[in-house]
Scaffold this active site. Structure first.
Site, PDB file in Angstrom:
ATOM      1  N   HIS A  36       0.842  -1.207   0.000  1.00 43.56           N
ATOM      2  CA  HIS A  36       0.000   0.000   0.000  1.00 43.56           C
ATOM      3  C   HIS A  36       0.874   1.254   0.000  1.00 43.56           C
ATOM      4  O   HIS A  36       0.601   2.212  -0.717  1.00 43.56           O
ATOM      5  CB  HIS A  36      -0.905   0.042   1.250  1.00 43.56           C
ATOM      6  CG  HIS A  36      -1.943  -1.039   1.304  1.00 43.56           C
ATOM      7  ND1 HIS A  36      -2.087  -1.873   2.369  1.00 43.56           N
ATOM      8  CD2 HIS A  36      -2.906  -1.399   0.415  1.00 43.56           C
ATOM      9  CE1 HIS A  36      -3.098  -2.719   2.150  1.00 43.56           C
ATOM     10  NE2 HIS A  36      -3.606  -2.442   0.968  1.00 43.56           N
TER      11      HIS A  36
ATOM     12  N   SER B  83      -2.873  -7.898   3.041  1.00 45.04           N
ATOM     13  CA  SER B  83      -3.159  -7.649   4.461  1.00 45.04           C
ATOM     14  C   SER B  83      -3.564  -8.950   5.145  1.00 45.04           C
ATOM     15  O   SER B  83      -3.197  -9.211   6.291  1.00 45.04           O
ATOM     16  CB  SER B  83      -4.293  -6.633   4.600  1.00 45.04           C
ATOM     17  OG  SER B  83      -3.922  -5.402   4.051  1.00 45.04           O
TER      18      SER B  83
ATOM     19  N   ARG C  69      -2.013  -6.598  -8.315  1.00 44.34           N
ATOM     20  CA  ARG C  69      -0.829  -7.422  -8.034  1.00 44.34           C
ATOM     21  C   ARG C  69      -0.700  -8.552  -9.038  1.00 44.34           C
ATOM     22  O   ARG C  69       0.366  -8.795  -9.572  1.00 44.34           O
ATOM     23  CB  ARG C  69      -0.931  -8.029  -6.626  1.00 44.34           C
ATOM     24  CG  ARG C  69      -0.806  -7.021  -5.512  1.00 44.34           C
ATOM     25  CD  ARG C  69      -1.296  -7.565  -4.209  1.00 44.34           C
ATOM     26  NE  ARG C  69      -2.715  -7.916  -4.306  1.00 44.34           N
ATOM     27  CZ  ARG C  69      -3.475  -8.272  -3.299  1.00 44.34           C
ATOM     28  NH1 ARG C  69      -2.954  -8.383  -2.090  1.00 44.34           N
ATOM     29  NH2 ARG C  69      -4.752  -8.537  -3.458  1.00 44.34           N
TER      30      ARG C  69
ATOM     31  N   LYS D 204     -16.710  -7.428   6.157  1.00 46.03           N
ATOM     32  CA  LYS D 204     -15.600  -8.188   6.737  1.00 46.03           C
ATOM     33  C   LYS D 204     -15.428  -7.761   8.194  1.00 46.03           C
ATOM     34  O   LYS D 204     -15.677  -6.613   8.539  1.00 46.03           O
ATOM     35  CB  LYS D 204     -14.294  -7.867   6.014  1.00 46.03           C
ATOM     36  CG  LYS D 204     -14.262  -8.214   4.547  1.00 46.03           C
ATOM     37  CD  LYS D 204     -12.925  -7.766   3.965  1.00 46.03           C
ATOM     38  CE  LYS D 204     -12.963  -7.568   2.478  1.00 46.03           C
ATOM     39  NZ  LYS D 204     -11.822  -6.804   1.962  1.00 46.03           N
TER      40      LYS D 204
HETATM   41  O1  PNS Z   1      -8.820  -2.971   0.205  1.00 51.33           O
HETATM   42  P1  PNS Z   1     -10.051  -3.527  -0.450  1.00 51.33           P
HETATM   43  O2  PNS Z   1     -10.855  -4.318   0.547  1.00 51.33           O
HETATM   44  O3  PNS Z   1      -9.740  -4.307  -1.690  1.00 51.33           O
HETATM   45  O4  PNS Z   1     -10.937  -2.246  -0.907  1.00 51.33           O
HETATM   46  C1  PNS Z   1     -12.199  -2.438  -1.483  1.00 51.33           C
HETATM   47  C2  PNS Z   1     -12.931  -1.088  -1.649  1.00 51.33           C
HETATM   48  C3  PNS Z   1     -12.954  -0.317  -0.344  1.00 51.33           C
HETATM   49  C4  PNS Z   1     -12.239  -0.265  -2.706  1.00 51.33           C
HETATM   50  C5  PNS Z   1     -14.395  -1.406  -2.112  1.00 51.33           C
HETATM   51  O5  PNS Z   1     -14.942  -2.387  -1.275  1.00 51.33           O
HETATM   52  C6  PNS Z   1     -15.299  -0.188  -2.114  1.00 51.33           C
HETATM   53  O6  PNS Z   1     -15.141   0.701  -2.908  1.00 51.33           O
HETATM   54  N1  PNS Z   1     -16.263  -0.166  -1.174  1.00 51.33           N
HETATM   55  C7  PNS Z   1     -17.183   0.955  -1.013  1.00 51.33           C
HETATM   56  C8  PNS Z   1     -18.622   0.595  -1.420  1.00 51.33           C
HETATM   57  C9  PNS Z   1     -18.815   0.764  -2.907  1.00 51.33           C
HETATM   58  O7  PNS Z   1     -18.633   1.824  -3.465  1.00 51.33           O
HETATM   59  N2  PNS Z   1     -19.193  -0.362  -3.545  1.00 51.33           N
HETATM   60  C10 PNS Z   1     -19.406  -0.412  -4.966  1.00 51.33           C
HETATM   61  C11 PNS Z   1     -18.101  -0.740  -5.692  1.00 51.33           C
HETATM   62  S1  PNS Z   1     -18.456  -1.122  -7.326  1.00 51.33           S
END
Ligand code: PNS
Length: 162
Positions: free
Chosen positions: A20, A131, A93, A44
């Site tokens: 990150h 993570s 990744r 989660k």
């Molecule tokens: O670190 P992560 O868990 O891969 O991040 C995922 C994240 C936070 C980018 C994604 O879950 C997100 O954008 N969540 C917010 C809710 C949202 O906008 N959902 C629609 C996405 S198409």
């Protein structure tokens, strides 16, 4: 002259890793302002509460002058619009990341066509990091100090001792 770009780098950051941090460093060189955005409401079960994740990130990004840390709940694109960001930054990744990232990028674009998702390929030295694995190694007593920033290593060990 176009206005300097504001980008959001969203994630769970539970906890932040050197992968990150690498993305933050590289992303911060591409845009005027980079907002690292910690997702607040997730299905989660996180190891670290949002406040601790923000604190670890803040300690780790102290040397970057154009990076700030914030948190959000609800839709990412709504938060990006609220913060006047035109870019969402994400890292990829391996090919396994591609499918979900493609889906999110296309859905986000359908909802807010003016916000572009930009992907950076993870640096090879961090491409195996996640993570989830870092937490597993730490919980099983392994040394994670080469995988995460010092502030995160301290917090992880503190959490495990408890
Ligand atoms: O670190 P992560 O868990 O891969 O991040 C995922 C994240 C936070 C980018 C994604 O879950 C997100 O954008 N969540 C917010 C809710 C949202 O906008 N959902 C629609 C996405 S198409």
């Amino acid at each position: 002259m176009p206005a300097p770009l504001i980008a959001i780098y969203p994630g769970s950051f539970d906890p932040p890793t050197n992968g990150h941090l690498d993305l933050i460093a590289r992303g911060s060189r591409l845009v005027g302002q980079l907002i690292v955005a910690v997702l607040e409401n997730t299905q989660k079960q996180p190891l670290f509460p949002v406040a601790e994740r923000i604190d670890m990130l803040k300690q780790s990004i102290a040397s970057f002058t154009n990076v700030e840390v914030d948190s959000f709940e609800g839709l990412l694109v709504d938060f990006a619009a609220e913060r006047q960001a035109s870019v969402i930054l994400r890292g990829i990744r391996a090919i396994s990341d591609y499918e979900i990232e493609l889906q999110m990028a296309l859905l986000n674009r359908r909802m807010r066509p003016h916000i572009e998702t930009i992907f950076l390929m993870a640096s090879e030295e961090h491409s195996f990091l996640s993570s989830r694995m870092v937490k597993e190694i730490a919980l099983l007593g392994g040394d994670v100090s080469t995988f995460v920033p010092a502030a995160v290593s301290r917090s992880l060990h503190g959490k495990i001792k408890k």
